[in-house]
Design a protein around this motif. Structure first.
Motif, short mmCIF file in Angstrom:
data_model
loop_
_atom_site.label_atom_id
_atom_site.label_comp_id
_atom_site.label_asym_id
_atom_site.label_seq_id
_atom_site.Cartn_x
_atom_site.Cartn_y
_atom_site.Cartn_z
N THR A 104 17.33 26.01 28.52
CA THR A 104 16.63 26.00 27.23
C THR A 104 15.67 27.17 27.17
O THR A 104 14.92 27.43 28.11
CB THR A 104 15.82 24.70 27.02
OG1 THR A 104 15.28 24.31 28.26
CG2 THR A 104 16.68 23.60 26.46
N ALA A 105 15.69 27.86 26.04
CA ALA A 105 14.92 29.09 25.92
C ALA A 105 13.52 28.83 25.36
O ALA A 105 13.04 29.58 24.54
CB ALA A 105 15.66 30.08 25.04
N ILE A 106 12.86 27.76 25.81
CA ILE A 106 11.49 27.55 25.35
C ILE A 106 10.55 28.47 26.13
O ILE A 106 10.89 28.90 27.23
CB ILE A 106 11.05 26.08 25.51
CG1 ILE A 106 11.12 25.64 26.97
CG2 ILE A 106 11.90 25.17 24.65
CD1 ILE A 106 10.51 24.29 27.22
N ARG A 108 8.23 29.97 28.66
CA ARG A 108 8.16 29.49 30.04
C ARG A 108 6.79 28.95 30.43
O ARG A 108 6.67 28.18 31.37
CB ARG A 108 8.58 30.60 31.00
CG ARG A 108 9.98 30.44 31.56
CD ARG A 108 11.11 30.53 30.57
NE ARG A 108 11.22 31.81 29.92
CZ ARG A 108 12.23 32.17 29.13
NH1 ARG A 108 13.23 31.34 28.88
NH2 ARG A 108 12.25 33.34 28.56
N ALA B 81 21.18 33.92 25.13
CA ALA B 81 20.53 32.63 24.93
C ALA B 81 19.03 32.69 25.21
O ALA B 81 18.30 31.78 24.86
CB ALA B 81 21.17 31.58 25.82
N GLY B 82 18.58 33.76 25.86
CA GLY B 82 17.16 33.89 26.15
C GLY B 82 16.70 33.11 27.36
O GLY B 82 15.50 32.92 27.55
N VAL B 83 17.61 32.65 28.21
CA VAL B 83 17.20 31.95 29.42
C VAL B 83 17.15 32.88 30.62
O VAL B 83 16.83 32.46 31.71
CB VAL B 83 18.09 30.72 29.71
CG1 VAL B 83 17.98 29.72 28.59
CG2 VAL B 83 19.52 31.11 29.93
N HIS B 124 15.57 21.91 21.84
CA HIS B 124 16.26 22.95 21.08
C HIS B 124 15.70 23.04 19.66
O HIS B 124 16.26 23.73 18.81
CB HIS B 124 17.76 22.70 21.04
CG HIS B 124 18.44 23.05 22.34
ND1 HIS B 124 18.35 24.31 22.89
CD2 HIS B 124 19.18 22.32 23.19
CE1 HIS B 124 19.03 24.33 24.03
NE2 HIS B 124 19.52 23.13 24.24
#
Lengths: 264, 253
Positions: A104-106, A108, B81-83, B124
């Motif tokens: 998940t790209a929240i 960090r 995805a930015g992860v 999300h």
């Protein structure tokens, strides 16, 4: 997008939404999975308080702290438990939920801040114990200094977030740091004016204790019940150090973020 | 200025992207790493998993990423995805991303299916009311009506993939990222997923698809990206890309 999503990715609203979701989950797990639930938040500081009270008033003749000693202990032990649990959880902040971090790209920083928030809420939930002891301990008094209590909470939050931003990414790089941190925490407990006050320390150490940011934080917590505990130097140093630690934390976290994500 | 107005119309814009990994997990790290200015420098024991990759994706395009194992396909997907964060260059994604990149889909083993759906959909960016509204259809699609209160770790691999796909495909995000996870599900469910992807494509979503399955790639994708040795070897129509890939790797089918 309509109301199906909460704010845009990267917006403050989305940040708070994600932070709250994770913190609420932590609390839910904490309170739902164990039979004692809420009691755990207060049991730890309570048992510690009773042990120290017994050792230092019944076994030894107490030469430190203030009267009533049990209240003196609890005012510092409740915030200490918050501090202690947070810092030891920081060491596993990323590893514990590695799968979620990887998918998940929240932002960090949430993985650190959710620990401070959920443990902070548990700390607030444990405050009724302090209220009970303040009411029922013989000789306890309450003064205007109690208004500094929220300031203490704020200062401790800043300090914890700063430390978390430093400790959490470093622990991903160096596994040894996890155990080192535990050791440092144990030393910290005795180096911090919890079972004594800054004034009880002999000559060189009282000046050194002022540089422990927790000394100032605990002073702020205590001053509402024990006005004699006020120590301008300790509070000023704590405030300055908390801000510096936060800035260093933000810098460290930015430097390490990309490497941390690769290592997970 | 011209570049600015141009990028705004794009769904994904990738510019000179590079990311570097350590070759050896036991490699020494020291405190100096923290202070060293790391950009654009080759360090011993590290290799570029991806380097110098640039491409643009317009909204509604469906892109298939092709390449042998270890050539940077999944890494590229993670960067979009930015992860994962790039060491050089940049990725700009306009609008949210619905990523289906790990088998686990970011679920937590100890929580139940119900709690996991709420947590993941929420992380999300789905609002709570929206999760409630869609909860039944998510469960129905995943065919997990009987396992709502089962801890996630007790689900079979097939069930896990079904749940992950079900949640992610319900996100109202304009870009859908799909890694090769779908290979795990059974045939009937795979067909169902494919119908759902068709629906999403018909709605005008952008698809970014990583797969080894030629049939799937031809079915969904119009454009292909061929990655070899961490570089973008070819950016063309999916037919051309697959032909080039097959010519380079004659034994693979």
């Amino acid at each position: 997008m309509s109301e199906t999503t909460v704010g845009a990715p990267g917006s403050a609203r989305r940040y708070v939404h994600s932070l709250w979701l994770l913190s609420a989950r932590d609390l839910k797990v904490r309170y739902a999975t164990s039979a004692l639930g809420y009691l755990w938040s207060v049991l730890d500081p309570l048992v510690m308080s009773i042990i120290y009270w017994f050792v230092f008033t019944q076994v030894f003749q107490r030469g430190a702290g203030e009267q009533p000693y049990i209240l003196f202990l609890i005012t510092a032990l409740l915030p200490w438990v918050w501090f202690n649990i947070c810092v030891s959880d920081f060491t596993r902040a990323f590893r514990k939920d590695a799968k979620l971090v990887r998918s998940t790209a929240i932002p960090r920083t949430i993985w650190v801040n959710r620990i401070v928030l959920s443990k902070g809420i548990e700390f607030l939930f444990s405050l009724p114990v302090l209220v009970l002891f303040a009411i029922f301990s013989p000789g306890a008094q309450v003064g205007w200094g109690l208004l500094l209590f929220p300031v203490a909470v704020l200062l401790q939050t800043v300090l914890l977030v700063g430390l978390g931003l430093i400790v959490a990414p470093l622990c991903v790089m160096w596994g040894d740091l996890e155990r080192t941190t535990r050791l440092v925490l144990r030393a910290m407990f005795y180096a911090t004016p919890i079972i004594y006050s800054i004034g009880d320390l002999p000559a060189p150490f009282d000046a050194l204790a002022v540089f422990n940011p927790l000394a100032g934080v605990i002073t702020l917590y205590r001053v509402g019940f024990f006005p004699g505990q006020w120590d301008t130097a300790a509070v000023a140093v704590a405030a300055a150090e908390a801000v510096v630690i936060l800035l260093v934390g933000i810098w460290t976290f930015r430097r390490m973020e990309r490497t941390v994500l690769k290592e997970l | 200025m011209a570049r600015q107005t141009l990028t705004r119309d794009l769904a994904i814009s990738v510019d000179d992207l590079g990311v570097r990994f350590r070759r050896n997990r036991r490699g020494r790290r020291n405190i100096k790493d923290l202070f060293a200015n790391a950009s654009r420098r080759n360090r011993p024991g590290e290799f570029w998993a991806l380097r110098g990759v640039s491409f643009d994706v317009r909204p509604g395009e469906s892109i298939g990423v092709v390449g042998r194992n270890g050539q940077g396909k999944s890494t590229l997907l993670k960067l979009v995805a930015g992860v994962l964060l790039p060491d050089e260059g940049r990725v700009a994604v306009h609008g949210g991303v619905a990523p289906l990149i790990e088998l686990t889909g970011g679920f937590v083993g100890d929580l139940t299916v119900r709690e996991n759906v709420r947590l993941t959909a929420g992380l999300h960016g789905m609002a709570k009311s929206e999760v409630n509204r869609r909860f039944d259809s998510i469960i129905e699609f995943a065919e997990l009506e009987k396992s709502i209160d089962t801890p996630y770790k007790h689900l079979s691999n097939g069930m896990k993939v079904r749940l992950a796909f079900s949640v992610v495909s319900q996100l109202e995000e304009p870009i859908l990222l799909v890694d090769e996870v779908l290979a795990v599900g059974d045939k009937a469910f795979r067909e169902k997923c494919y119908r759902r992807i068709d629906e999403l494509l018909a709605e005008g979503r952008t698809l970014f698809f990583v797969s080894h399955n030629e049939k799937d790639l031809r079915r969904f994708c119009t454009r292909g990206l061929y990655l070899a040795h961490g570089r973008l070897a070819l950016d063309a129509s999916i037919e051309e890309v697959l032909d080039a890939y097959n010519a380079d790797n004659p034994t693979s089918g």
